[in-house]
Design an enzyme around this catalytic site. Structure first.
Site, PDB file in Angstrom:
ATOM      1  N   HIS A  81     -28.008  56.141 140.755  1.00 23.11           N
ATOM      2  CA  HIS A  81     -28.411  54.881 141.372  1.00 23.11           C
ATOM      3  C   HIS A  81     -29.740  55.175 142.065  1.00 23.11           C
ATOM      4  O   HIS A  81     -29.954  56.282 142.557  1.00 23.11           O
ATOM      5  CB  HIS A  81     -27.459  54.428 142.474  1.00 23.11           C
ATOM      6  CG  HIS A  81     -26.039  54.200 142.060  1.00 23.11           C
ATOM      7  ND1 HIS A  81     -25.111  55.210 141.981  1.00 23.11           N
ATOM      8  CD2 HIS A  81     -25.382  53.055 141.738  1.00 23.11           C
ATOM      9  CE1 HIS A  81     -23.952  54.702 141.621  1.00 23.11           C
ATOM     10  NE2 HIS A  81     -24.082  53.407 141.461  1.00 23.11           N
TER      11      HIS A  81
ATOM     12  N   ASP B  51     -29.316  56.863 145.325  1.00 27.86           N
ATOM     13  CA  ASP B  51     -28.802  58.252 145.329  1.00 27.86           C
ATOM     14  C   ASP B  51     -29.960  59.226 145.370  1.00 27.86           C
ATOM     15  O   ASP B  51     -29.915  60.230 146.064  1.00 27.86           O
ATOM     16  CB  ASP B  51     -28.052  58.616 144.028  1.00 27.86           C
ATOM     17  CG  ASP B  51     -26.925  57.700 143.689  1.00 27.86           C
ATOM     18  OD1 ASP B  51     -26.316  57.146 144.606  1.00 27.86           O
ATOM     19  OD2 ASP B  51     -26.632  57.560 142.470  1.00 27.86           O
TER      20      ASP B  51
ATOM     21  N   GLU C 291     -20.591  47.380 133.307  1.00 33.94           N
ATOM     22  CA  GLU C 291     -19.356  48.153 133.560  1.00 33.94           C
ATOM     23  C   GLU C 291     -18.298  47.285 134.243  1.00 33.94           C
ATOM     24  O   GLU C 291     -18.467  46.878 135.385  1.00 33.94           O
ATOM     25  CB  GLU C 291     -19.711  49.353 134.451  1.00 33.94           C
ATOM     26  CG  GLU C 291     -18.522  50.226 134.807  1.00 33.94           C
ATOM     27  CD  GLU C 291     -18.925  51.450 135.625  1.00 33.94           C
ATOM     28  OE1 GLU C 291     -20.066  51.948 135.479  1.00 33.94           O
ATOM     29  OE2 GLU C 291     -18.091  51.911 136.415  1.00 33.94           O
TER      30      GLU C 291
ATOM     31  N   GLU D 283     -15.036  52.546 132.230  1.00 36.97           N
ATOM     32  CA  GLU D 283     -14.566  53.634 133.095  1.00 36.97           C
ATOM     33  C   GLU D 283     -13.045  53.687 133.063  1.00 36.97           C
ATOM     34  O   GLU D 283     -12.372  52.673 133.237  1.00 36.97           O
ATOM     35  CB  GLU D 283     -15.048  53.436 134.534  1.00 36.97           C
ATOM     36  CG  GLU D 283     -14.535  54.562 135.428  1.00 36.97           C
ATOM     37  CD  GLU D 283     -15.011  54.523 136.858  1.00 36.97           C
ATOM     38  OE1 GLU D 283     -16.201  54.265 137.089  1.00 36.97           O
ATOM     39  OE2 GLU D 283     -14.172  54.786 137.741  1.00 36.97           O
TER      40      GLU D 283
ATOM     41  N   HIS E 282     -11.205  52.347 136.119  1.00 38.85           N
ATOM     42  CA  HIS E 282     -11.280  50.888 136.240  1.00 38.85           C
ATOM     43  C   HIS E 282     -10.300  50.227 135.266  1.00 38.85           C
ATOM     44  O   HIS E 282      -9.722  49.189 135.578  1.00 38.85           O
ATOM     45  CB  HIS E 282     -12.698  50.401 135.959  1.00 38.85           C
ATOM     46  CG  HIS E 282     -13.701  50.919 136.942  1.00 38.85           C
ATOM     47  ND1 HIS E 282     -15.037  50.605 136.875  1.00 38.85           N
ATOM     48  CD2 HIS E 282     -13.579  51.737 138.016  1.00 38.85           C
ATOM     49  CE1 HIS E 282     -15.681  51.198 137.864  1.00 38.85           C
ATOM     50  NE2 HIS E 282     -14.818  51.901 138.565  1.00 38.85           N
TER      51      HIS E 282
ATOM     52  N   ASP F   2      -9.375  53.463 143.447  1.00 39.91           N
ATOM     53  CA  ASP F   2     -10.333  54.106 142.548  1.00 39.91           C
ATOM     54  C   ASP F   2     -10.577  55.546 143.022  1.00 39.91           C
ATOM     55  O   ASP F   2     -11.522  55.809 143.746  1.00 39.91           O
ATOM     56  CB  ASP F   2     -11.618  53.264 142.607  1.00 39.91           C
ATOM     57  CG  ASP F   2     -12.589  53.571 141.497  1.00 39.91           C
ATOM     58  OD1 ASP F   2     -12.186  54.234 140.526  1.00 39.91           O
ATOM     59  OD2 ASP F   2     -13.749  53.149 141.603  1.00 39.91           O
TER      60      ASP F   2
ATOM     61  N   ASP G  19     -11.347  58.206 141.311  1.00 40.15           N
ATOM     62  CA  ASP G  19     -12.447  58.902 140.626  1.00 40.15           C
ATOM     63  C   ASP G  19     -12.226  60.409 140.507  1.00 40.15           C
ATOM     64  O   ASP G  19     -13.030  61.213 140.988  1.00 40.15           O
ATOM     65  CB  ASP G  19     -13.784  58.640 141.353  1.00 40.15           C
ATOM     66  CG  ASP G  19     -14.344  57.257 141.067  1.00 40.15           C
ATOM     67  OD1 ASP G  19     -13.902  56.609 140.095  1.00 40.15           O
ATOM     68  OD2 ASP G  19     -15.233  56.835 141.825  1.00 40.15           O
TER      69      ASP G  19
ATOM     70  N   ASP H  85     -18.010  60.208 136.173  1.00 43.16           N
ATOM     71  CA  ASP H  85     -18.046  59.468 137.442  1.00 43.16           C
ATOM     72  C   ASP H  85     -16.828  59.941 138.246  1.00 43.16           C
ATOM     73  O   ASP H  85     -15.842  59.220 138.395  1.00 43.16           O
ATOM     74  CB  ASP H  85     -17.997  57.965 137.142  1.00 43.16           C
ATOM     75  CG  ASP H  85     -18.311  57.138 138.365  1.00 43.16           C
ATOM     76  OD1 ASP H  85     -18.386  57.703 139.464  1.00 43.16           O
ATOM     77  OD2 ASP H  85     -18.479  55.905 138.222  1.00 43.16           O
TER      78      ASP H  85
HETATM   79  C1  XLS Z   1     -17.871  52.271 141.109  1.00 40.82           C
HETATM   80  C2  XLS Z   1     -18.575  52.385 139.850  1.00 40.82           C
HETATM   81  C3  XLS Z   1     -20.031  52.842 139.975  1.00 40.82           C
HETATM   82  C4  XLS Z   1     -20.805  52.603 138.714  1.00 40.82           C
HETATM   83  C5  XLS Z   1     -22.282  52.706 138.880  1.00 40.82           C
HETATM   84  O1  XLS Z   1     -16.655  52.144 141.141  1.00 40.82           O
HETATM   85  O2  XLS Z   1     -17.857  53.231 139.018  1.00 40.82           O
HETATM   86  O3  XLS Z   1     -20.091  54.158 140.371  1.00 40.82           O
HETATM   87  O4  XLS Z   1     -20.425  53.464 137.688  1.00 40.82           O
HETATM   88  O5  XLS Z   1     -22.763  51.802 139.821  1.00 40.82           O
HETATM   89 CA    CA Z   2     -18.355  54.057 137.038  1.00 38.64          CA
HETATM   90 CA    CA Z   3     -14.846  54.296 139.856  1.00 32.61          CA
END
Ligand code: XLS
Ligand code: CA
Ligand code: CA
Length: 439
Positions: A102, A105, A233, A269, A272, A308, A310, A340
């Site tokens: 991003h 970032d 996404e 993802e 998600h 989430d 991750d 991610d």
């Molecule tokens: C957040 C998202 C984010 C996207 C990019 O849950 O996964 O990280 O991949 O903005």
């Molecule tokens: Ca993501």
């Molecule tokens: Ca995520």
């Protein structure tokens, strides 16, 4: 030169499944060819800048537990430059060909918009040099339109036109940065594009605003001659209760309704997908069936936690199902597998970043090998094909060609009578998958 990752001297090596070195690959052998393409070309792994280099291990109950030496300088621009050095050292030692970021970032927000842009330009110039010297490339860039308080009520779907305009200006600059760095895609994730309550929300208008925002992004892409893929996404909840881009099917419908479908593919993802109540492979399949599976955020949630999380992907079954979809559509094109994912809060050391990524890369490399064999042997596809054989001939083929009618099919039934109930053989097929996984 200063090193941030002394635990790996030069690079992570492939040593094969029998290796006992936790810092070696057991399955990811980058140059190994499978069906004419190397593993590197099939998998196109990317490191996610935000989690890997900016993640501090904080959660809602406590402060960060990670003490990353590149984040300690106390001066935002110096820290950004040191983080960039750390990022390229890590990514090239790991042997991942790509990274994703991003805008916020890689470069800090300044005192105003102009200073934020200046910060980003400076870091982009340094990133360009590091990309050149290491060979690491940019899979996709995106704009963070969700962390700053100005975006509390959304960015493109904010009721305040002033915030909407700010988001557009920010995306314009993030697209410029992505193009400058040779990014192979540009991504949109609807950070806070959704709502908490209908008591203060005009749902219909917010949908229209989102469509206008994406349309202007397409216009700008064409204006600057950025010929790469736009990715969208989906995510169903978090941070808002109702995210507009709920899942693959919702996003495809939205894009189609607003005449945007030809300009976008989806970035799916895993975490998600599960938050939406789907499996990872379901979301991949829905996107792929529409010819719109563009890229993947390869991570996993926790089945006992409803948010989430991750986490790094380690479930071989899920990865095999994912790779079956990817291989059957002939690969990810300009997309890739972006991790991610973040280490758990208790995994405090920089070496844990290697363990997370090595395990994830091995999981997908192994899944690639297994999925390739399953497809080549035709064991699952053959069964699926035989299930639908009745639509390949006679009255079934007429249906598919649009040459049938309810009246004609009534005659078929009067003639043929009751259909025979045939087994779907789910357990047998699950056993086959298990057999391929251990082989
Ligand atoms: C957040 C998202 C984010 C996207 C990019 O849950 O996964 O990280 O991949 O903005
Ligand atoms: Ca993501
Ligand atoms: Ca995520």
């Amino acid at each position: 030169m200063k090193t941030y990752f002394p635990e790996v001297k030069k690079s992570v090596k492939y040593e094969g499944p029998k290796s006992s070195d936790p810092l070696a690959f057991k399955f990811y052998d980058a140059d190994k060819k499978i069906g004419g393409k190397t593993m590197r070309e099939h998998l196109r792994f990317a490191v996610a800048y935000w989690h890997t280099f900016k993640g501090a291990g904080a959660d809602i109950f406590g402060a960060g537990t990670f003490r990353r030496p590149w984040l300690t300088s106390g001066e935002p621009m110096k820290a950004a430059e040191e983080t960039l050095d750390a990022a390229f050292e890590f990514t090239s030692k790991l042997g991942a060909p790509y990274y994703c970021f991003h805008d916020r970032d890689i470069a800090p927000e300044g005192k105003d918009f102009a200073e934020s842009c200046k910060n980003l330009d400076k870091i982009v110039a340094k990133a360009a040099k590091l990309q050149k010297s290491t060979g690491v490339k940019l899979l996709w860039g995106t704009a963070n339109l969700f962390s700053h308080p100005r975006y509390a009520h959304g960015a493109a779907t904010n009721p305040d036109a002033h915030v909407f305009a700010y988001a557009c200006a920010q995306v314009k600059h993030a697209m410029d940065a992505t193009m400058e760095l040779g990014g192979e895609n540009y991504l949109f994730w609807g950070g806070r594009e959704g709502y908490e309550t209908l008591l203060n929300t005009d749902y219909c208008r917010e949908q229209e605003q989102l469509a206008r925002f994406l349309t202007m992004a397409v216009d700008y892409k064409q204006k600057i001659g950025f010929k790469k893929m736009f990715l969208l996404e989906p995510k169903p909840h978090e941070p808002t209760k109702h995210q507009y881009d709920f899942d693959s099917a919702t996003v495809l419908g939205f894009l189609q309704k607003h005449g945007l479908l030809e300009h976008f593919k989806l970035n799916i993802e895993a975490n998600h997908a599960t938050l939406a109540g789907h499996s990872f492979e379901h979301e991949l399949t829905v996107a792929s069936a529409a010819g719109k599976l563009g890229s993947i955020d390869a991570n996993t949630g926790d089945p006992q936690l409803g948010w989430d999380t991750d986490q790094f992907p380690s479930n071989i079954y899920s990865a095999v199902y994912a790779m079956l979809v990817v291989l059957k559509q002939g690969g990810l094109g300009s997309g890739g597998l972006n991790f991610d994912a973040k280490p758990r809060r208790g995994s405090t050391d920089t070496v844990d970043l290697f363990y997370g990524h090595i395990g994830a890369m091995d999981t997908f490399a192994r899944a690639l090998l297994i999925a390739d064999r399953i497809i080549k042997d035709g064991v699952i596809d053959g069964f699926i094909k035989s299930r639908y054989a009745g639509f390949e001939k006679g009255y079934g083929a007429d249906v598919m060609k649009g040459k049938s009618s309810f009246g004609k099919l009534e005659k078929v039934i009067l003639d043929k009578g009751e259909p025979e109930l045939k087994s779907g053989r789910q357990e047998m097929l699950e056993n086959i998958i298990n057999q391929y996984i251990v082989m």
